[in-house]
Scaffold this motif. Structure first.
Motif, PDB file in Angstrom:
ATOM      1  N   VAL A 259      -6.203   2.416  -5.951  1.00 20.27           N
ATOM      2  CA  VAL A 259      -6.328   2.299  -7.403  1.00 20.27           C
ATOM      3  C   VAL A 259      -4.952   2.490  -8.026  1.00 20.27           C
ATOM      4  O   VAL A 259      -4.274   3.497  -7.763  1.00 20.27           O
ATOM      5  CB  VAL A 259      -7.318   3.343  -7.968  1.00 20.27           C
ATOM      6  CG1 VAL A 259      -7.352   3.271  -9.491  1.00 20.27           C
ATOM      7  CG2 VAL A 259      -8.703   3.133  -7.397  1.00 20.27           C
ATOM      8  N   ARG A 260      -4.541   1.504  -8.801  1.00 20.58           N
ATOM      9  CA  ARG A 260      -3.330   1.639  -9.620  1.00 20.58           C
ATOM     10  C   ARG A 260      -3.717   2.367 -10.906  1.00 20.58           C
ATOM     11  O   ARG A 260      -4.431   1.821 -11.747  1.00 20.58           O
ATOM     12  CB  ARG A 260      -2.720   0.271  -9.927  1.00 20.58           C
ATOM     13  CG  ARG A 260      -2.189  -0.459  -8.713  1.00 20.58           C
ATOM     14  CD  ARG A 260      -1.285  -1.615  -9.119  1.00 20.58           C
ATOM     15  NE  ARG A 260      -2.023  -2.601  -9.894  1.00 20.58           N
ATOM     16  CZ  ARG A 260      -2.592  -3.683  -9.375  1.00 20.58           C
ATOM     17  NH1 ARG A 260      -2.514  -3.899  -8.068  1.00 20.58           N
ATOM     18  NH2 ARG A 260      -3.244  -4.541 -10.139  1.00 20.58           N
ATOM     19  N   LEU A 261      -3.240   3.576 -11.045  1.00 24.32           N
ATOM     20  CA  LEU A 261      -3.675   4.447 -12.132  1.00 24.32           C
ATOM     21  C   LEU A 261      -3.101   3.980 -13.465  1.00 24.32           C
ATOM     22  O   LEU A 261      -1.936   3.574 -13.561  1.00 24.32           O
ATOM     23  CB  LEU A 261      -3.246   5.884 -11.852  1.00 24.32           C
ATOM     24  CG  LEU A 261      -3.802   6.512 -10.566  1.00 24.32           C
ATOM     25  CD1 LEU A 261      -3.226   7.905 -10.382  1.00 24.32           C
ATOM     26  CD2 LEU A 261      -5.323   6.566 -10.609  1.00 24.32           C
ATOM     27  N   TYR A 262      -3.952   4.063 -14.504  1.00 24.76           N
ATOM     28  CA  TYR A 262      -3.484   3.780 -15.854  1.00 24.76           C
ATOM     29  C   TYR A 262      -2.469   4.823 -16.325  1.00 24.76           C
ATOM     30  O   TYR A 262      -1.594   4.517 -17.142  1.00 24.76           O
ATOM     31  CB  TYR A 262      -4.663   3.758 -16.826  1.00 24.76           C
ATOM     32  CG  TYR A 262      -5.559   2.552 -16.684  1.00 24.76           C
ATOM     33  CD1 TYR A 262      -5.049   1.309 -16.371  1.00 24.76           C
ATOM     34  CD2 TYR A 262      -6.933   2.660 -16.877  1.00 24.76           C
ATOM     35  CE1 TYR A 262      -5.855   0.207 -16.251  1.00 24.76           C
ATOM     36  CE2 TYR A 262      -7.760   1.554 -16.751  1.00 24.76           C
ATOM     37  CZ  TYR A 262      -7.216   0.332 -16.441  1.00 24.76           C
ATOM     38  OH  TYR A 262      -8.025  -0.764 -16.314  1.00 24.76           O
ATOM     39  N   SER A 263      -2.594   6.043 -15.845  1.00 27.95           N
ATOM     40  CA  SER A 263      -1.705   7.110 -16.301  1.00 27.95           C
ATOM     41  C   SER A 263      -0.270   6.933 -15.821  1.00 27.95           C
ATOM     42  O   SER A 263       0.627   7.609 -16.321  1.00 27.95           O
ATOM     43  CB  SER A 263      -2.236   8.465 -15.818  1.00 27.95           C
ATOM     44  OG  SER A 263      -2.360   8.485 -14.409  1.00 27.95           O
ATOM     45  N   ASP A 264      -0.035   6.010 -14.863  1.00 31.36           N
ATOM     46  CA  ASP A 264       1.322   5.769 -14.376  1.00 31.36           C
ATOM     47  C   ASP A 264       2.087   4.780 -15.244  1.00 31.36           C
ATOM     48  O   ASP A 264       3.241   4.463 -14.935  1.00 31.36           O
ATOM     49  CB  ASP A 264       1.274   5.236 -12.940  1.00 31.36           C
ATOM     50  CG  ASP A 264       0.869   6.310 -11.948  1.00 31.36           C
ATOM     51  OD1 ASP A 264       0.954   7.494 -12.317  1.00 31.36           O
ATOM     52  OD2 ASP A 264       0.460   5.974 -10.821  1.00 31.36           O
ATOM     53  N   ARG A 265       1.470   4.261 -16.303  1.00 32.93           N
ATOM     54  CA  ARG A 265       2.167   3.303 -17.153  1.00 32.93           C
ATOM     55  C   ARG A 265       3.301   3.941 -17.937  1.00 32.93           C
ATOM     56  O   ARG A 265       4.236   3.245 -18.361  1.00 32.93           O
ATOM     57  CB  ARG A 265       1.182   2.658 -18.125  1.00 32.93           C
ATOM     58  CG  ARG A 265       0.146   1.772 -17.450  1.00 32.93           C
ATOM     59  CD  ARG A 265      -0.830   1.218 -18.467  1.00 32.93           C
ATOM     60  NE  ARG A 265      -1.780   0.284 -17.859  1.00 32.93           N
ATOM     61  CZ  ARG A 265      -2.780  -0.286 -18.505  1.00 32.93           C
ATOM     62  NH1 ARG A 265      -2.956  -0.031 -19.808  1.00 32.93           N
ATOM     63  NH2 ARG A 265      -3.595  -1.125 -17.883  1.00 32.93           N
ATOM     64  N   ALA A 266       3.230   5.235 -18.167  1.00 33.90           N
ATOM     65  CA  ALA A 266       4.271   5.934 -18.916  1.00 33.90           C
ATOM     66  C   ALA A 266       4.352   7.362 -18.394  1.00 33.90           C
ATOM     67  O   ALA A 266       3.479   7.830 -17.651  1.00 33.90           O
ATOM     68  CB  ALA A 266       3.973   5.923 -20.423  1.00 33.90           C
ATOM     69  N   ALA A 267       5.419   8.032 -18.774  1.00 40.13           N
ATOM     70  CA  ALA A 267       5.595   9.424 -18.358  1.00 40.13           C
ATOM     71  C   ALA A 267       4.522  10.310 -18.994  1.00 40.13           C
ATOM     72  O   ALA A 267       4.110  10.093 -20.142  1.00 40.13           O
ATOM     73  CB  ALA A 267       6.979   9.914 -18.751  1.00 40.13           C
ATOM     74  N   ILE A 268       4.069  11.306 -18.241  1.00 42.62           N
ATOM     75  CA  ILE A 268       3.030  12.213 -18.734  1.00 42.62           C
ATOM     76  C   ILE A 268       3.723  13.358 -19.472  1.00 42.62           C
ATOM     77  O   ILE A 268       4.128  14.360 -18.877  1.00 42.62           O
ATOM     78  CB  ILE A 268       2.165  12.745 -17.564  1.00 42.62           C
ATOM     79  CG1 ILE A 268       1.574  11.571 -16.784  1.00 42.62           C
ATOM     80  CG2 ILE A 268       1.063  13.645 -18.088  1.00 42.62           C
ATOM     81  CD1 ILE A 268       0.812  11.999 -15.549  1.00 42.62           C
TER      82      ILE A 268
END
Length: 397
Positions: A259-268
């Motif tokens: 799964v390519r996580l949505y949360s990896d689109r930007a820094a947390i």
């Protein structure tokens, strides 16, 4: 024609005049550079006033000279828009058709969902309160992937609450203090998240292995996952609410679904911690363990009373026969006239052997074996004994 043959060959400029002309040109250029300098360190004095006068004189000239440039730029933009207007119009028409299709589908699904809810009397999930927090530090390693947020028990955060970024699910709370909490990310090796595939509604477990893309384990169903399928939280087990966005399914070079996580689109940097309690956690466990029976209805109470009255009713009195109080009735008389069980037992043969086998002598003759001799008075298996005489105890009194 060569220069020596030209009529300008005879013209000779004096060296003094040439030097004077160069000096004048250099002076003009220097003055122009000084007047057009806009550095703030030279605002005061006579030079500032001279520069102001020069700018005031040059402003209309610059405006007139820049007008054709602006006009040409506008003409170029209008020409480009004109040439690409047909293509843009076609794209817009196609997008409008697609949006109309999805709008109609959304309206139909909304109406159908409302009908189902009213028919089944479903209880929709209440809105979940959230707490905003800032990620202040992170812990990365081959066997660890966690974040530390600046919100804790003082803000109502509990262990197990989900954490989300602006793009999707990040992880869940595994530890907290009064002012801070630790978030276990989905990529950690200790993370196990129940998820579902939005297209096929198939269940799976999202397992972190330390890499950027966690894998899908225990996928239910045949051919239930395809490239590009949206992965959501399933809500199984009460760990996460149902329907939170997680990522997109993709197959790696070994054929394992990840799964390519949505949360990896930007820094947390900022997270929202959901103050979520599952229904199994919200209810009282003591109430669930209560063993008292529900109250009976009126019909059930009437049935219980009738059964209790029938059980407490006395047995019926014995029936008096025609011969008097001591004489038995007709059914009882028939039973009394029957011989006792002991007499019937003595009347029956005490010992009964098996039926004589008529084919046995023929088989013995055919085999050539002699027939065994039985002494007189001995018991033979094919003989039926006579009944024994009655004893003294059996004599009628």
């Amino acid at each position: 024609m060569a220069f020596r043959d030209s009529p300008f060959q005879a013209i000779k400029t004096p060296l003094t005049w040439a030097a004077a002309a160069v000096a004048v040109v250099v002076a003009v250029v220097s003055v122009a550079l000084l007047l057009t300098d806009h550095r703030t360190a030279t605002h005061a004095g006579t030079y500032g006033a001279a520069r102001g006068e020069f700018d005031e004189v040059m402003e209309p000239v610059t405006n007139v000279l820049s007008a054709p440039v602006r006009w040409l730029s506008g003409v170029g933009g209008a020409t480009g828009n004109y040439f690409f207007a047909v293509r843009q119009n076609e794209d817009l028409k196609r997008q409008i058709k697609e949006l109309q299709h999805w709008r109609d589908a959304a309206i139909a699904l909304k109406n159908l969902n409302l009908r189902y809810e009213s028919l089944l009397k479903l209880r929709t999930e209440p809105p979940i309160p959230m707490v905003a927090a800032r990620v202040v530090s992170d812990a990365r390693g081959p066997y660890s992937d966690a974040r530390l947020a600046d919100a804790g028990s003082n803000s109502g955060v509990k262990i197990g609450n989900p954490a989300m970024s602006e793009n999707g699910v990040v992880g869940r709370i595994i530890g907290m203090t009064k002012g801070a909490s630790r978030i276990l990310l989905l990529t950690d090796v200790a993370s196990r998240t129940p998820v579902l595939i939005d297209r096929s509604n198939a269940r799976a477990i999202l397992t972190g292995d330390g890499g950027p893309n966690p894998r899908l384990d225990f996928v239910r169903g045949f051919n239930s996952v395809k490239d590009g399928d949206v992965v959501l939280t399933s809500g199984d087990g009460g760990l996460y609410p149902r329907g939170l966005p997680v990522g997109v399914a993709a197959r790696d070079y070994r054929g394992v679904w990840r799964v390519r996580l949505y949360s990896d689109r930007a820094a947390i940097d900022f997270v929202r911690i959901l103050i979520f309690d599952d229904f199994s956690q919200a209810v009282s466990q003591a109430d669930l363990a209560e063993t008292s029976l529900p109250p009976l209805s009126k019909d059930e109470q009437a049935q219980m009373e009738a059964a209790r009255a029938a059980a407490m009713k006395p047995p019926p009195s014995p029936v008096v026969g025609p011969g008097g109080a001591g004489a038995p009735s007709a059914p009882q008389a028939g039973l009394a006239s029957a011989p006792p069980a002991s007499a019937a037992a003595h009347a029956a043969p005490t010992t009964a052997g098996p039926a004589p086998d008529k084919a046995a002598p023929k088989a013995a003759k055919a085999s050539g074996r002699p027939k065994p001799k039985i002494p007189k008075g001995a018991y033979r298996p094919d003989e039926v004994l006579a009944p024994a005489p009655p004893q003294a105890s059996d004599q009628p009194q």
